[in-house]
Design a protein around this motif. Structure first.
Motif, PDB file in Angstrom:
ATOM      1  N   LYS A  73       0.846  -1.187   0.000  1.00  0.00           N
ATOM      2  CA  LYS A  73       0.000   0.000   0.000  1.00  0.00           C
ATOM      3  C   LYS A  73       0.883   1.239   0.000  1.00  0.00           C
ATOM      4  O   LYS A  73       1.668   1.449   0.915  1.00  0.00           O
ATOM      5  N   TYR A  74       0.731   2.022  -1.061  1.00  0.00           N
ATOM      6  CA  TYR A  74       1.460   3.286  -1.170  1.00  0.00           C
ATOM      7  C   TYR A  74       0.512   4.429  -0.869  1.00  0.00           C
ATOM      8  O   TYR A  74      -0.616   4.474  -1.365  1.00  0.00           O
ATOM      9  N   ARG A  75       0.988   5.360  -0.052  1.00  0.00           N
ATOM     10  CA  ARG A  75       0.215   6.559   0.250  1.00  0.00           C
ATOM     11  C   ARG A  75       0.333   7.516  -0.928  1.00  0.00           C
ATOM     12  O   ARG A  75       1.401   7.639  -1.544  1.00  0.00           O
ATOM     13  N   LYS A  87      -3.298   4.692  -8.991  1.00  0.00           N
ATOM     14  CA  LYS A  87      -2.972   3.262  -8.906  1.00  0.00           C
ATOM     15  C   LYS A  87      -2.328   2.790 -10.206  1.00  0.00           C
ATOM     16  O   LYS A  87      -1.316   2.076 -10.193  1.00  0.00           O
ATOM     17  N   PRO A 139       6.930   1.078   0.935  1.00  0.00           N
ATOM     18  CA  PRO A 139       6.151   2.226   1.392  1.00  0.00           C
ATOM     19  C   PRO A 139       6.661   2.763   2.737  1.00  0.00           C
ATOM     20  O   PRO A 139       7.068   2.000   3.602  1.00  0.00           O
ATOM     21  N   SER A 158      -4.644   5.823  -0.116  1.00  0.00           N
ATOM     22  CA  SER A 158      -3.693   4.737  -0.373  1.00  0.00           C
ATOM     23  C   SER A 158      -4.107   3.986  -1.616  1.00  0.00           C
ATOM     24  O   SER A 158      -5.299   3.888  -1.919  1.00  0.00           O
ATOM     25  N   VAL A 159      -3.125   3.464  -2.311  1.00  0.00           N
ATOM     26  CA  VAL A 159      -3.399   2.543  -3.412  1.00  0.00           C
ATOM     27  C   VAL A 159      -2.700   1.236  -3.084  1.00  0.00           C
ATOM     28  O   VAL A 159      -1.557   1.223  -2.630  1.00  0.00           O
ATOM     29  N   ASP A 160      -3.412   0.151  -3.276  1.00  0.00           N
ATOM     30  CA  ASP A 160      -2.891  -1.175  -2.986  1.00  0.00           C
ATOM     31  C   ASP A 160      -2.432  -1.802  -4.294  1.00  0.00           C
ATOM     32  O   ASP A 160      -3.208  -1.922  -5.241  1.00  0.00           O
ATOM     33  N   ASP A 162      -0.496  -5.067  -6.150  1.00  0.00           N
ATOM     34  CA  ASP A 162      -0.105  -6.465  -6.021  1.00  0.00           C
ATOM     35  C   ASP A 162       1.188  -6.679  -6.807  1.00  0.00           C
ATOM     36  O   ASP A 162       1.169  -6.814  -8.035  1.00  0.00           O
TER      37      ASP A 162
END
Length: 95
Positions: A2-4, A42, A62, A81-83, A85
């Motif tokens: 997860k990136y802010r 994202k 992150p 946040s973007v998750d 994979d």
């Protein structure tokens, strides 16, 4: 992962929402509204990571969200946040 993302509102001249990904230098995007901004962020994060992996470069983990929020250059932004994979991105590159 997860990136802010830091989302800044647009101006009268440019109403788009601007997005910066503080942990990924040069990774940014924009959107027509908050939802669009997150969706496009994202996609930008995924492309950024894919490019790094293609070049054999490391991908930064992150940061702690509280550390990012404390930085003065991000005063007044909206955080989300973007998750991402990482396994899916790596599998895509192996094809």
């Amino acid at each position: 992962m997860k990136y802010r993302i830091a989302i800044a509102p647009g101006t009268e001249e440019n109403p788009d929402y601007g997005v910066i990904v503080p942990d990924l230098p040069g990774c940014y995007s924009q959107g027509d509204d908050l939802d669009d901004a997150v969706t496009k962020a994202k996609a930008s994060v995924e492309l950024w990571i894919e490019g790094m992996l293609e070049e054999g470069l490391p991908v930064q983990q992150p940061s702690d969200p509280s550390e990012l929020a404390a930085r003065p250059e991000f005063a007044g932004v909206t955080w989300a946040s973007v998750d991402v994979d990482l396994a899916k991105i790596e599998a895509k590159l192996e094809r």
